[in-house]
Design a protein around this motif. Structure first.
Motif, PDB file in Angstrom:
ATOM      1  N   ASN A 285      -5.151  -2.424  -5.527  1.00  0.00           N
ATOM      2  CA  ASN A 285      -4.762  -3.147  -6.739  1.00  0.00           C
ATOM      3  C   ASN A 285      -4.949  -2.300  -7.995  1.00  0.00           C
ATOM      4  N   ILE A 286      -6.072  -1.559  -8.050  1.00  0.00           N
ATOM      5  CA  ILE A 286      -6.303  -0.701  -9.218  1.00  0.00           C
ATOM      6  C   ILE A 286      -5.266   0.411  -9.270  1.00  0.00           C
ATOM      7  N   TYR A 287      -4.947   0.993  -8.096  1.00  0.00           N
ATOM      8  CA  TYR A 287      -3.934   2.062  -8.053  1.00  0.00           C
ATOM      9  C   TYR A 287      -2.588   1.539  -8.542  1.00  0.00           C
ATOM     10  N   ASP A 288      -2.161   0.397  -8.016  1.00  0.00           N
ATOM     11  CA  ASP A 288      -0.862  -0.147  -8.407  1.00  0.00           C
ATOM     12  C   ASP A 288      -0.843  -0.526  -9.890  1.00  0.00           C
ATOM     13  N   TYR A 289      -1.973  -1.007 -10.405  1.00  0.00           N
ATOM     14  CA  TYR A 289      -2.059  -1.344 -11.838  1.00  0.00           C
ATOM     15  C   TYR A 289      -1.836  -0.097 -12.687  1.00  0.00           C
ATOM     16  N   GLU A 290      -2.516   1.002 -12.317  1.00  0.00           N
ATOM     17  CA  GLU A 290      -2.346   2.241 -13.081  1.00  0.00           C
ATOM     18  C   GLU A 290      -0.939   2.803 -12.898  1.00  0.00           C
ATOM     19  N   ALA A 291      -0.373   2.662 -11.679  1.00  0.00           N
ATOM     20  CA  ALA A 291       0.991   3.158 -11.445  1.00  0.00           C
ATOM     21  C   ALA A 291       2.008   2.381 -12.291  1.00  0.00           C
ATOM     22  N   GLU A 292       1.807   1.084 -12.397  1.00  0.00           N
ATOM     23  CA  GLU A 292       2.711   0.265 -13.211  1.00  0.00           C
ATOM     24  C   GLU A 292       2.597   0.619 -14.692  1.00  0.00           C
TER      25      GLU A 292
END
Length: 588
Positions: free
Chosen positions: A518-525
């Protein structure tokens, strides 16, 4: 020349002796284990799956959890090993590995039509679960063949399993495959070829009747080969990372690797063909807990009396010299036996086993020590497995193209952690009589430091993380089995240990499947939104770049490892008396 005809006439008998030699089974088990740690290669294949299938990090995390579940659920393999021959156990594992990862390869290369994510999850679960059958066959056979040397045997076999990721990666390098997905095909095919060729060798062979005076030197040679192998792989990987090696040089390095792996086979050949027949010593297969089971009625009575002695003896007895203390306890025990026989006293029966005695799994499940260890492993071992599963993505986010080098490095340091963790824990208990979990607390402190180092984004963070997580995670799985056997006995050791082993999967499910993804996808977004605004160069896929992708996750995991240290130290405090009884008083 005079010995040549004799040798020819004895050759069929010597070959039969070789096939039944316990050291040949041990060496063959090492080779099986060198293919059985395929779960450690997930960090190498996950970027390929992500790129070819267009998955986001949360979907990759689900695949990682499926892999961890397959790796952690070994109850069926353990149960089948009691009723099926070892070659059948190995065949089941080969079938699962080949079908599971073969299906993954067909899907990822789009040979098959695109299938839902859950199909890939099932395929990876089935394929990775095959390694539990490899582990079971190798460990059960060798423990039965070396009943008095279980520690060294299990340590070496687990070490080879830890190195398997680096070994398979190096073997894969000689093919110079242009399609990165071919590594998945190799994971499906290579273990199948090796294990099918050895499946009739891996079995119990009445090894307890084959004890030789040279066994200790054979173990030293085996450990030396393991350390040479780890050092060799580390040097090769560093050269590969720092220097642009030609394909010829890579092939030469791989041939050297194969030679080192084959070296231990000289032990059984030497024993069978180049040693004089010696009178063999027989190791007892009947351990003390089994003898106690055979004399259950006598044992129960004596345990009750001994328990009563513990309650009735004066406190000052413990401070007496050993001979006097034993004399006083024996006198008190004799009085209690006589009084109980005459009906003068009623001896209280224990409601259940005490620490250090034989527990069933259900008896262990109601003990606070068991759950303290389990929760500590969820936090620490789960954090380590989260890093291992996401290592490929972490390297890519930092701009490294060849993620396989780091995956191989963590396999090597994982191996060294298993060897070093077991050795350190033995020093702690043998020299100081401190509880073995002290070593686990040390490993967790190291893990917390490594995660904090990466979270801060300091120079060389990925190298520090790879080395220290490999060491500390590996040390856990050298310390935990011995701790479980000491606190909960050997009677249901397999069930107790397999339950504790699920802790890594539980931790990975939470930390990798929920937190890190979730943290990775948040930063990717966030980065993708900047691309749309023209503030960042355009990219073709949703991905995260920079240390920020995992720094927050590592910071949280570092704090959880400190909490794991606190739980482990509670176990240390609660079990001090048990280890003092098992190993004597501390020197300090």
């Amino acid at each position: 020349m005079t010995h040549y005809p004799i040798l020819m006439t004895e050759l069929p008998e010597r070959l039969r002796a070789l096939f039944s030699n316990r050291w040949l089974v041990f060496v063959a088990s090492m080779w099986v284990q060198s293919c059985s740690g395929i779960g450690y290669l997930f960090g190498s294949i996950s970027p390929v799956i992500k790129g070819n299938m267009g998955y986001n990090q949360k979907q990759i995390a689900f695949l990682g959890v499926a892999k961890d579940l397959g790796d952690g659920i070994g109850f069926l393999a353990g149960s089948l090993s009691e009723v099926l021959p070892m070659w059948a156990i190995l065949c089941i594992g080969v079938a699962q590995n080949f079908v599971g990862y073969g299906l993954v390869w067909l899907i990822v290369t789009h040979t098959l039509p695109t299938l839902p994510l859950w199909v890939l999850c099932v395929a990876i679960f089935v394929g990775t679960n095959g390694e539990t059958y490899f582990n079971t066959a190798a460990l059960v056979s060798c423990v039965q063949n070396f009943p008095k040397s279980r520690g060294p045997v299990v340590g070496v076999l687990k070490g080879f399993a830890g190195l398997s990721g680096a070994i398979i990666t190096q073997l894969y390098a000689i093919f110079n495959a242009s399609n990165e997905a071919s590594l998945i095909l190799m994971i499906a095919v290579w273990p199948s070829i090796v294990i099918l060729s050895l499946m009739f060798v891996i079995r119990p062979v009445d090894g307890h009747r084959q004890v030789r005076p040279s066994d200790s030197s054979s173990f030293v040679f085996t450990y030396s080969v393991c350390l040479i192998l780890a050092a060799y792989l580390l040097v090769v990987l560093l050269l590969t990372d720092l220097v642009d090696l030609s394909q010829t040089v890579i092939t030469v390095f791989t041939v050297g690797l194969i030679i080192i792996i084959l070296l231990p086979v000289t032990i059984p050949f030497k024993l069978v063909f180049f040693s004089e027949p010696l009178p063999l010593t027989e190791e007892s297969l009947l351990f003390e807990p089994q003898r106690q089971e055979l004399n259950k009625s006598e044992q129960e009575g004596s345990e009750v009396i001994l328990s009563e002695v513990e309650d009735e003896k004066p406190a000052e007895i413990d401070s007496l010299p050993t001979p006097e203390r034993q004399k006083r306890i024996a006198h008190l025990q004799a009085k209690l036996f006589q009084a109980a026989a005459e009906g003068a006293v009623r001896v209280r029966r224990k409601k259940g086993p005490r620490r250090g005695e034989n527990f069933t799994l259900f008896q262990a499940l109601v003990k606070a020590d068991f759950w303290l260890i389990f929760l500590s492993l969820v936090l620490a071992s789960g954090s380590g497995l989260t890093v291992i599963d996401n290592l490929g993505q972490m390297c890519e986010s930092l701009g490294y193209d060849d993620t396989q080098i780091f995956v191989s490095m963590i396999s090597i340091w994982n191996f060294l952690g298993r060897v070093g963790g077991g050795y350190l824990s033995e020093i702690i208990i043998r020299n100081y009589a401190y509880p073995r979990p002290v070593a686990m607390a040390i490993a967790q402190v190291i893990m917390a430091f490594a995660l904090f180092f990466y979270a801060m984004g300091w120079p060389g963070a990925i190298y520090v993380l790879t080395i220290l997580i490999g060491l500390s995670y590996g040390a856990h799985w050298a310390i935990v089995p011995a701790t479980a056997s000491e606190l909960f006995g050997l009677k249901s050791f397999g069930a107790v240990y397999n339950f504790l082993a699920l802790s890594s999967t539980v931790g990975s499910l939470i930390f990798s499947g929920v937190l890190a993804s979730n943290i990775y996808d948040y930063e990717a977004e966030k980065q993708a939104s900047l691309k749309l605004q023209g503030l960042v160069d355009d990219g073709s896929s949703l991905s995260c770049s920079g240390v920020i992708c995992y720094s927050v996750t590592c910071g949280i995991l570092s704090g959880l490892c400190i909490l794991a240290v606190a739980l482990t130290l509670i176990v240390v405090y609660r079990t001090k008396s048990v280890y003092a009884q098992l190993y004597g008083n501390s020197r300090v």
